[in-house]
Design an enzyme around this catalytic site. Structure first.
Site, PDB file in Angstrom:
ATOM      1  N   ASP A 139       0.821  -1.206   0.000  1.00 33.17           N
ATOM      2  CA  ASP A 139       0.000   0.000   0.000  1.00 33.17           C
ATOM      3  C   ASP A 139       0.859   1.262   0.000  1.00 33.17           C
ATOM      4  O   ASP A 139       1.839   1.361   0.752  1.00 33.17           O
ATOM      5  CB  ASP A 139      -0.896  -0.024   1.251  1.00 33.17           C
ATOM      6  N   HIS A 162      -7.320  10.156   4.734  1.00 35.06           N
ATOM      7  CA  HIS A 162      -6.633   9.163   5.550  1.00 35.06           C
ATOM      8  C   HIS A 162      -6.673   9.566   7.024  1.00 35.06           C
ATOM      9  O   HIS A 162      -6.644  10.749   7.348  1.00 35.06           O
ATOM     10  CB  HIS A 162      -5.161   9.030   5.125  1.00 35.06           C
ATOM     11  N   HIS A 192      -9.786   4.939  -0.646  1.00 35.68           N
ATOM     12  CA  HIS A 192      -8.885   5.059   0.497  1.00 35.68           C
ATOM     13  C   HIS A 192      -9.561   5.901   1.581  1.00 35.68           C
ATOM     14  O   HIS A 192     -10.475   6.669   1.313  1.00 35.68           O
ATOM     15  CB  HIS A 192      -7.584   5.725   0.068  1.00 35.68           C
ATOM     16  N   GLY A 193      -9.094   5.760   2.825  1.00 39.90           N
ATOM     17  CA  GLY A 193      -9.620   6.576   3.906  1.00 39.90           C
ATOM     18  C   GLY A 193     -11.037   6.222   4.303  1.00 39.90           C
ATOM     19  O   GLY A 193     -11.803   7.068   4.753  1.00 39.90           O
ATOM     20  N   SER A 252     -12.263   4.628   6.815  1.00 43.33           N
ATOM     21  CA  SER A 252     -12.655   4.636   8.225  1.00 43.33           C
ATOM     22  C   SER A 252     -13.544   5.831   8.541  1.00 43.33           C
ATOM     23  O   SER A 252     -14.257   5.838   9.546  1.00 43.33           O
ATOM     24  CB  SER A 252     -11.412   4.645   9.128  1.00 43.33           C
ATOM     25  N   ASN A 308     -10.243   0.362   1.337  1.00 44.26           N
ATOM     26  CA  ASN A 308      -9.115   0.283   2.266  1.00 44.26           C
ATOM     27  C   ASN A 308      -9.543   0.657   3.678  1.00 44.26           C
ATOM     28  O   ASN A 308     -10.184   1.688   3.886  1.00 44.26           O
ATOM     29  CB  ASN A 308      -7.996   1.227   1.821  1.00 44.26           C
TER      30      ASN A 308
END
Length: 282
Positions: A82, A178, A206-207, A209, A228
């Site tokens: 990654d 992120h 991405h990011g 969460s 991700n």
């Protein structure tokens, strides 16, 4: 079963409109937790190692452990590098047994990003290894502790980038960052729809969460096939460890302290897999 590359996992997901979780792992506890969840839910899974993981360990050590574990699994497993940004590290990872790599040239000019991406694509594809790259830029650093400006992906530029580089998966910026500790991302679904209509390769978020659960549930249908997940797992791990040590001041057996972390991270991985719809898809 052994390791497979990104195409072998994401193409079926794209065909059936679900997303696959790609989980950042840093140590043997993380690896155990993620694989345990995948096996229990009969889910394909992507294990990712980032720059900070390689500072803690090495591509050789991580590849050896995950390759051996993958052979014991009954579900598809991909080992993905990654956010790599140098040719040497990516070649080293490929040589060690990684089946997929990401070149992150999002801070470069368009032309330089294309040039560097094509270099690794040429090497990787000759060895059956898949390549992810990024156009636009997902904000903040990998660890979320340093600000980098978010640059939302431009649909026509994404199409050109994919055509110019021959990548297997494309990471796009549509509103996440992120290192987000709360689910406060504002996803630009209209932008995602425009990009999805223009390119055929699987798209990567991405990011995640910072993405709300109800939005994670629809990512596969909206055209994202790889999601991700890293920050959320780190939070679960460290909070569990903190609580375990605080509840027993005389605990000095680190195995006893770490086992609950494995269990809780595994539960979180299963929760995310169900959100994404990859459970039962192995």
């Amino acid at each position: 079963m052994g390791l497979i590359n990104l195409n072998d996992i994401l193409k079926p997901a794209q065909k059936s409109n679900y997303a696959v979780g790609a989980f950042n792992v840093y140590n043997i506890e993380d690896i155990t937790a993620v694989l345990k969840a995948a096996q229990e839910l009969n889910s394909p899974v992507i294990l990712m190692t980032s720059n900070s993981a390689l500072e803690h360990s090495s591509v050789e050590d991580l590849a050896a452990i995950i390759t051996r574990r993958a052979k014991e699994m009954e579900v598809p497993v991909c080992l993905h590098l990654d956010h790599a940004n140098d040719f040497e590290t990516m070649v080293k990872a490929i040589d060690a047994g990684y089946t997929s790599v990401m070149f992150d040239g999002s801070s470069l000019s368009y032309d330089k990003n294309v040039e560097k991406t094509k270099e690794i694509v040429k090497v990787a594809h000759s060895l059956g290894v898949t390549v992810e790259a990024e156009i636009g830029r997902v904000g903040k650093s990998e660890e979320g502790d340093e600000d980098f400006e978010t640059i939302l992906s431009v649909p026509n530029e994404v199409k050109k980038f994919v055509n110019d580089t021959d990548i297997d998966a494309c990471a796009i910026a549509i509103g996440t960052q992120h290192g987000m500790q709360t689910q406060a991302a504002e996803i630009d679904f209209e932008r995602l729809s425009q990009i999805r209509d223009l390119v055929e390769v699987p798209l990567v978020l991405h990011g995640s969460s910072g993405v709300k659960d109800e939005e994670l549930k629809i990512m596969g249908n909206k055209g994202i096939q790889k999601v991700n997940i890293g920050t959320r797992l780190k939070r679960v791990f460290t909070d569990t460890l903190r609580d375990k040590l605080a509840s027993n001041k005389n605990l000095h057996n680190h195995i006893t302290a770490l086992n609950p972390c494995i269990d809780e991270v595994s539960k979180e991985v299963k929760y995310k897999m169900k959100m994404l719809g990859c459970n039962g898809k192995a």
